[in-house]
Design an enzyme around this catalytic site. Structure first.
Site, PDB file in Angstrom:
ATOM      1  N   ASP A 228       0.861  -1.187   0.000  1.00 57.62           N
ATOM      2  CA  ASP A 228       0.000   0.000   0.000  1.00 57.62           C
ATOM      3  C   ASP A 228       0.901   1.241   0.000  1.00 57.62           C
ATOM      4  OD1 ASP A 228      -1.859   2.026   1.107  1.00 57.62           O
ATOM      5  OD2 ASP A 228      -3.224   0.355   1.363  1.00 57.62           O
TER       6      ASP A 228
ATOM      7  N   LYS B 110      -1.305  -1.578  -4.524  1.00 51.87           N
ATOM      8  CA  LYS B 110      -2.087  -0.338  -4.659  1.00 51.87           C
ATOM      9  C   LYS B 110      -1.110   0.795  -4.951  1.00 51.87           C
ATOM     10  CE  LYS B 110      -6.008  -0.368  -1.494  1.00 51.87           C
ATOM     11  NZ  LYS B 110      -6.473   0.107  -0.175  1.00 51.87           N
TER      12      LYS B 110
ATOM     13  N   PHE C  83     -11.066   0.170   0.031  1.00 52.49           N
ATOM     14  CA  PHE C  83     -10.757  -0.634   1.205  1.00 52.49           C
ATOM     15  C   PHE C  83     -11.122  -2.083   0.930  1.00 52.49           C
ATOM     16  CE2 PHE C  83      -9.080  -0.329   5.376  1.00 52.49           C
ATOM     17  CZ  PHE C  83      -9.401  -1.559   5.920  1.00 52.49           C
ATOM     18  N   VAL C  84     -10.087  -2.922   0.749  1.00 48.82           N
ATOM     19  CA  VAL C  84     -10.327  -4.324   0.382  1.00 48.82           C
ATOM     20  C   VAL C  84     -10.099  -5.261   1.569  1.00 48.82           C
ATOM     21  CG1 VAL C  84      -9.935  -4.099  -2.096  1.00 48.82           C
ATOM     22  CG2 VAL C  84      -7.981  -4.434  -0.590  1.00 48.82           C
TER      23      VAL C  84
ATOM     24  N   ASP D 213      -7.929  -7.864   6.512  1.00 49.36           N
ATOM     25  CA  ASP D 213      -8.957  -7.568   7.518  1.00 49.36           C
ATOM     26  C   ASP D 213      -9.417  -6.121   7.502  1.00 49.36           C
ATOM     27  OD1 ASP D 213      -6.513  -6.398   8.623  1.00 49.36           O
ATOM     28  OD2 ASP D 213      -7.644  -6.190  10.487  1.00 49.36           O
TER      29      ASP D 213
ATOM     30  N   ARG E  48     -11.155 -11.687   7.453  1.00 49.48           N
ATOM     31  CA  ARG E  48      -9.983 -12.382   6.896  1.00 49.48           C
ATOM     32  C   ARG E  48     -10.373 -13.715   6.276  1.00 49.48           C
ATOM     33  NH1 ARG E  48      -5.208  -9.749   8.712  1.00 49.48           N
ATOM     34  NH2 ARG E  48      -5.293  -8.907  10.815  1.00 49.48           N
TER      35      ARG E  48
HETATM   36  C1  PRP Z   1      -1.001  -4.661   6.037  1.00 53.21           C
HETATM   37  C2  PRP Z   1      -0.278  -5.566   5.049  1.00 53.21           C
HETATM   38  C3  PRP Z   1       1.087  -4.971   4.970  1.00 53.21           C
HETATM   39  C4  PRP Z   1       0.840  -3.496   5.207  1.00 53.21           C
HETATM   40  C5  PRP Z   1       0.887  -2.795   3.875  1.00 53.21           C
HETATM   41  O1  PRP Z   1      -0.695  -5.082   7.335  1.00 53.21           O
HETATM   42  O2  PRP Z   1      -0.232  -6.893   5.492  1.00 53.21           O
HETATM   43  O3  PRP Z   1       1.943  -5.476   5.965  1.00 53.21           O
HETATM   44  O4  PRP Z   1      -0.466  -3.379   5.769  1.00 53.21           O
HETATM   45  O5  PRP Z   1       0.640  -1.436   4.043  1.00 53.21           O
HETATM   46  P1  PRP Z   1       1.748  -0.309   3.778  1.00 53.21           P
HETATM   47  O6  PRP Z   1       2.313  -0.585   2.423  1.00 53.21           O
HETATM   48  O7  PRP Z   1       0.928   0.963   3.809  1.00 53.21           O
HETATM   49  O8  PRP Z   1       2.754  -0.368   4.862  1.00 53.21           O
HETATM   50  P2  PRP Z   1      -1.491  -4.618   8.658  1.00 53.21           P
HETATM   51  O9  PRP Z   1      -0.674  -3.614   9.396  1.00 53.21           O
HETATM   52  O10 PRP Z   1      -2.908  -4.239   8.291  1.00 53.21           O
HETATM   53  O11 PRP Z   1      -1.492  -5.931   9.550  1.00 53.21           O
HETATM   54  P3  PRP Z   1      -2.072  -7.399   9.253  1.00 53.21           P
HETATM   55  O12 PRP Z   1      -1.163  -8.045   8.221  1.00 53.21           O
HETATM   56  O13 PRP Z   1      -1.999  -8.087  10.574  1.00 53.21           O
HETATM   57  O14 PRP Z   1      -3.492  -7.257   8.740  1.00 53.21           O
END
Ligand code: PRP
Length: 184
Positions: free
Chosen positions: A107, A135, A156-157, A163, A169
């Site tokens: 992201d 993204k 928001f996916v 999640d 999830r």
């Molecule tokens: C999500 C995903 C990546 C991060 C990407 O993790 O798994 O680790 O966000 O976003 P970024 O590119 O903006 O850093 P999250 O913190 O939601 O934790 P999770 O994997 O436990 O859902």
């Protein structure tokens, strides 16, 4: 809340189960060809990548190893806080190994650029990134994935490991969450 109630929070299905399985098989075949004769270490970044990791690992043909790391940067919000916390580190050393980091979504790039710095300092033989979703419109850090499943719009996916507030999830597809869910 059961799966049909969860479905009511989904505006539409962005990537179906069938599309996911097909693309994961393609990624597995590509990784298998690129790592022929090697034994890559797949590093799953928990928690979001657990389903992708399980499916991808079964599509990788050469011997491979797996390890797990948990990081957190989002809390319960929908926007990255920018602060990355290592919740669980890898079990084994990655020195001299061909490491593929397996992520559910790239992201802003905050999490992965932090993680890549950390892992590079541990002297792996090689370090690549495989992200199921990308993204690019949200990127604030100069990081690209070596293997990408799908490029997705800035919605928001959830589902297939991803999640909102630790829910959704276990949906078998990637869906777009109705804004009313996170705006309440
Ligand atoms: C999500 C995903 C990546 C991060 C990407 O993790 O798994 O680790 O966000 O976003 P970024 O590119 O903006 O850093 P999250 O913190 O939601 O934790 P999770 O994997 O436990 O859902």
């Amino acid at each position: 809340m059961n799966v049909s109630e969860m479905r009511e929070d989904i505006d539409h299905i962005l990537i179906s189960e069938e599309e996911l399985q097909k693309r994961v098989a393609e990624l597995g075949a590509q990784i298998s060809a690129d790592y022929a004769g090697k034994c890559p270490l797949l590093v799953s970044v928990l928690r979001g990548s657990f389903i992708f990791m399980a499916d991808l690992a079964r599509q990788v043909q050469p011997f491979c190893q797996v390890d797990f790391m948990a990081v957190s940067s989002y809390g319960s919000g929908t926007v990255s806080s920018g602060q990355v916390n290592i919740v669980k580190d890898l079990t084994d050393s990655i020195e001299g190994k061909d490491v593929i980091v397996v992520e559910d979504i790239l992201d802003s790039g905050n999490t992965l650029s932090y993680l890549f710095q950390l892992l590079k300092a541990r002297n792996p033989a090689s370090l690549k990134l495989c992200a199921l979703l990308d993204k690019p419109s949200r990127r604030t850090k100069p990081i690209t994935a070596d293997y990408v499943g799908f490029e997705v719009p800035d919605k928001f996916v959830v589902g297939y490991g991803l999640d909102y507030d630790e829910l959704y999830r276990n949906l078998p597809y990637i869906g777009v969450l109705k804004p009313r869910v996170y705006e309440k």
